[in-house]
Design an enzyme around this catalytic site. Structure first.
Site, mmCIF file in Angstrom:
data_model
loop_
_atom_site.group_PDB
_atom_site.id
_atom_site.type_symbol
_atom_site.label_atom_id
_atom_site.label_comp_id
_atom_site.label_asym_id
_atom_site.label_seq_id
_atom_site.Cartn_x
_atom_site.Cartn_y
_atom_site.Cartn_z
ATOM 1 N N THR A 136 0.845 -1.185 0.000
ATOM 2 C CA THR A 136 0.000 0.000 0.000
ATOM 3 C C THR A 136 0.888 1.246 0.000
ATOM 4 O OG1 THR A 136 -1.721 -1.186 1.136
ATOM 5 C CG2 THR A 136 -1.612 1.157 1.605
ATOM 6 N N ARG A 147 -14.220 -7.059 -0.333
ATOM 7 C CA ARG A 147 -13.515 -6.788 0.929
ATOM 8 C C ARG A 147 -12.934 -5.365 0.913
ATOM 9 N NH1 ARG A 147 -8.068 -5.226 2.400
ATOM 10 N NH2 ARG A 147 -7.748 -5.845 4.557
ATOM 11 N N VAL A 148 -13.111 -4.656 2.001
ATOM 12 C CA VAL A 148 -12.529 -3.318 2.132
ATOM 13 C C VAL A 148 -11.697 -3.290 3.409
ATOM 14 C CG1 VAL A 148 -13.050 -0.875 2.504
ATOM 15 C CG2 VAL A 148 -14.424 -2.198 0.896
ATOM 16 N N GLY A 149 -10.476 -2.767 3.309
ATOM 17 C CA GLY A 149 -9.602 -2.676 4.480
ATOM 18 C C GLY A 149 -9.665 -1.304 5.126
ATOM 19 N N ASP A 150 -8.595 -0.945 5.797
ATOM 20 C CA ASP A 150 -8.566 0.299 6.570
ATOM 21 C C ASP A 150 -8.304 1.551 5.735
ATOM 22 O OD1 ASP A 150 -5.955 -1.050 6.241
ATOM 23 O OD2 ASP A 150 -5.192 0.820 7.120
ATOM 24 N N THR A 158 -0.395 1.281 7.100
ATOM 25 C CA THR A 158 -0.323 0.152 6.172
ATOM 26 C C THR A 158 -0.268 -1.129 6.992
ATOM 27 O OG1 THR A 158 0.940 -0.873 4.388
ATOM 28 C CG2 THR A 158 2.210 0.356 6.008
ATOM 29 N N GLY A 159 -0.648 -2.236 6.371
ATOM 30 C CA GLY A 159 -0.598 -3.513 7.085
ATOM 31 C C GLY A 159 -1.955 -4.185 7.141
ATOM 32 N N ALA A 160 -2.127 -5.011 8.135
ATOM 33 C CA ALA A 160 -3.336 -5.843 8.238
ATOM 34 C C ALA A 160 -4.571 -4.992 8.501
ATOM 35 C CB ALA A 160 -3.150 -6.869 9.340
ATOM 36 N N GLY A 161 -5.310 -4.721 7.434
ATOM 37 C CA GLY A 161 -6.415 -3.775 7.501
ATOM 38 C C GLY A 161 -7.456 -4.093 8.559
#
Ligand code: ASP
Length: 301
Positions: free
Chosen positions: A170, A198-201, A220-223
């Site tokens: 990201t 799917r939507v992350g952070d 960034t990272g595990a949303g």
């Protein structure tokens, strides 16, 4: 004046990426000298979205249907903000996010609604599938044909192949301009093997991206974990009482305690920089007053 950019967290050492980050940082810095922080972060993120090695815009990870769904958000410290999620066939999602910020009363548009909005703003259709992604997918399909294994195994093979093709993370940027206005921008193609929809952070204000009175943050990272912990907003608020690096460190410690692998870039009203990650490396570049060119670094865990 100060601008910081990042290209996600990753495990492998990728020397080429520091050039991409320096290029984005320089482009953003040029805008910072003439315009506002929000123009600088948008420009820096656009340059990173256009780099096929990064997981945002061109080069984004496809979802499990092989389609690319991208998400981005942008925010100014007066709390104006906008985001798009699960948008398809757009070159620069961050610019559509800015459109949401400036031309609607909403904070987030998703899916077909986001695409319709982009079309009405005049964004041309664009295929963000990079050559690199196509090659990887072709290889993966060959493997799947020979494997006769479960579909799940197929995707695991594909993930492994993608790692070999230098796909990184990201992207994001935070900046503060000469009027002390702050802004943050984050853009992503999501995570490997994500389910369609799917939507992350990254497009969610206060979670993956935030700019406020005390500072600006891009995550960034595990949303999913970043969402649950509300990290961007927390780190930004902590900068009222501590320097940017301490606020990021506190965020990384909280994430680690909850088994959330992530990274962050931050800057404070006092023009301090905070960089951190708890999962390997985060690659970043910055340019502040007095420097002749951007500096690029990687921050190890
Ligand atoms: N945070 C992004 C997401 O969950 C992925 C990343 O930063 O690598 O969509």
């Amino acid at each position: 004046m100060l601008i910081v950019v990042h290209g996600g967290i990753y495990v492998e050492e990728i020397p080429e990426i520091s050039d991409a980050l320096k290029k984005a940082c320089s482009a953003g810095h040029e805008f910072l000298m003439q315009k506002e922080a929000v123009d600088a972060v948008e420009e820096a993120v656009k340059v990173l979205e256009d780099d096929p090695r990064l997981d945002a815009g061109t080069g984004s990870y496809p979802n499990l249907l092989g389609e690319i769904e991208m998400s981005a958000s942008i925010m100014k410290d007066d709390l104006s903000c906008g985001g798009v999620a699960a948008i398809k066939n757009i070159k620069n999602p961050i610019s559509v996010a800015r459109g949401v910020m400036e031309q609607t009363k909403h904070v987030l548009l998703v899916g077909e609604g986001a695409n319709l909005f982009a079309k009405l703003l005049g964004f041309e259709p664009y295929n963000p599938m990079a050559e690199l992604t196509v090659t990887t997918l072709r290889k993966a399909i060959e493997i799947a044909e020979n494997e006769k294994n479960s579909i799940y195994h197929y995707y695991l093979e594909r993930a492994r192949l993608r790692l070999q093709t230098l796909q990184l993370g990201t992207v994001g940027s935070v900046a503060i301009d000469s009027k002390k206005q702050k802004a943050a921008a984050t853009s992503t193609g999501g995570i490997e093997m994500q389910l369609p929809g799917r939507v992350g952070d990254s497009p969610l204000i206060g979670l993956g991206n935030f700019a406020g009175e005390w500072g600006a943050v891009s995550m960034t990272g595990a949303g999913e974990g970043i969402i649950k912990l509300g990290l961007a907003r927390k780190i930004a608020d902590w900068m009222e009482e501590m320097d940017a690096q301490s606020a990021v460190d506190r965020g990384m410690a909280l994430a680690k305690k909850n088994n959330v692998v992530c990274g962050a870039i931050a800057l404070s009203l006092r023009e301090e920089i905070g960089i951190g990650n708890n999962g390997g490396k985060i690659s970043f570049a910055y340019w502040k007053d007095g420097m002749q060119e951007p500096h690029s670094y990687k921050n190890n865990q």
